[in-house]
Scaffold this active site. Structure first.
Site, PDB file in Angstrom:
ATOM      1  N   HIS A 160    -112.432  -7.372 -20.066  1.00  0.00           N
ATOM      2  CA  HIS A 160    -112.546  -7.939 -18.716  1.00  0.00           C
ATOM      3  C   HIS A 160    -113.390  -9.215 -18.725  1.00  0.00           C
ATOM      4  O   HIS A 160    -114.220  -9.403 -19.624  1.00  0.00           O
ATOM      5  CB  HIS A 160    -113.264  -6.933 -17.789  1.00  0.00           C
ATOM      6  CG  HIS A 160    -112.468  -5.720 -17.446  1.00  0.00           C
ATOM      7  ND1 HIS A 160    -112.983  -4.440 -17.567  1.00  0.00           N
ATOM      8  CD2 HIS A 160    -111.208  -5.572 -16.954  1.00  0.00           C
ATOM      9  CE1 HIS A 160    -112.073  -3.563 -17.167  1.00  0.00           C
ATOM     10  NE2 HIS A 160    -110.985  -4.220 -16.800  1.00  0.00           N
ATOM     11  N   CYS A 247    -119.614  -1.443 -14.806  1.00  0.00           N
ATOM     12  CA  CYS A 247    -118.403  -0.673 -14.527  1.00  0.00           C
ATOM     13  C   CYS A 247    -118.655   0.689 -13.873  1.00  0.00           C
ATOM     14  O   CYS A 247    -117.759   1.258 -13.272  1.00  0.00           O
ATOM     15  CB  CYS A 247    -117.620  -0.483 -15.807  1.00  0.00           C
ATOM     16  SG  CYS A 247    -118.591   0.285 -17.079  1.00  0.00           S
TER      17      CYS A 247
END
Ligand code: CIR
Length: 256
Positions: A160, A247
């Site tokens: 990401h 996250c």
């Protein structure tokens, strides 16, 4: 007041998606203990926790960041790039509806929250294997009326955008130059991760507080040298699932 949505670690965390990290056995009990320490850290930093129960059928569901983007005015439900993760969205949506009007990315768009780095009214969005051009275009359209600019940022070699770059203070980012171009963040003071710690760029910022994994002491020293104080948490079992600190929560402000 800050709210942090978290979700307990799934018993099947070991069956998680992996893209750039080799599969290793995960000690789920240890992951739970580490996750609890992470939750306590967020509480210590002033967050009120809203914790969803573990999902026995959804290995990656502890990584709640990927299923929504929570802004001051609205929340956007994502459509995760990994199809195994799409069933994670509904339960988080239910919580978010209490706090924000909720918008959503639709097929064929895909977007993971881990690709979205908010800096003021600008959202930098990683062009990754998880977030496609259609998903990024939908996000731009959904947020244009709310005064946000959405900028696509190419990434390489990482899961990401926020594996590669996160914000440390209003003018500073922490960046892994192998995975994202420094020039994309030319207006910022850029601190690079220590080359011996390639995964160290993922730092969670809550107000003025910063949280990073405990196993990146060299990068932490770079931040200390730059005058930035950081709290550390041991998330080594979650790192085996290709997760880190941003996250595991969705943090946002609500009126007290
Ligand atoms: C996945 O591949 O989707 C998970 N195993 C890891 C997700 C980590 N998410 C994040 O850093 N935002």
């Amino acid at each position: 007041m800050w709210i942090a949505i978290t979700r307990e670690v799934s018993p099947v965390l070991g069956d998680c998606e992996l893209s750039y990290v080799p599969r290793e056995a995960i000690d789920v009990a240890r992951a739970r203990t580490q996750h609890r320490d992470y939750q306590r850290t967020l509480e210590t930093l002033g967050c009120r926790l809203l914790t969803l129960p573990a999902e026995a059928g959804l290995p990656d569901s502890v990584f709640v960041e990927d299923v929504a983007i929570v802004l001051d005015e609205v929340a956007v439900l994502t459509r995760p790039g990994a199809s195994s993760r799409r069933a994670e969205v509904a339960s988080v949506a239910e919580v978010l509806r209490r706090y924000r009007p909720v918008l959503a990315i639709d097929a064929p768009g895909t977007l993971d929250g881990g690709d979205v780095l908010r800096v003021g009214r600008t959202l930098y969005v990683g062009e990754s294997a998880r977030s496609n051009a259609e998903g990024i275009a939908q996000l731009r359209e959904l947020l244009a009326g709310h005064g946000y600019t959405v900028l696509g940022v190419p990434t390489r070699g990482c899961l990401h955008l926020k594996s590669a770059v996160t914000q440390l203070d209003n003018g500073t980012v922490l960046l892994q130059p192998a995975w994202v171009d420094r020039q994309r963040f030319a207006g910022f003071r850029v601190i690079e991760v220590d080359p011996a710690e390639p995964h160290a760029a993922n730092v969670l910022r809550i107000g003025d507080a910063l949280v990073m994994p405990a196993n990146f002491p060299r990068t932490r020293q770079r931040l200390a040298d730059a005058g930035l104080d950081v709290t550390t948490v041991d998330v080594s079992e979650l790192q085996k699932a290709e997760g880190a600190v941003t996250c595991c929560s969705l943090v946002f402000r609500v009126e007290a």
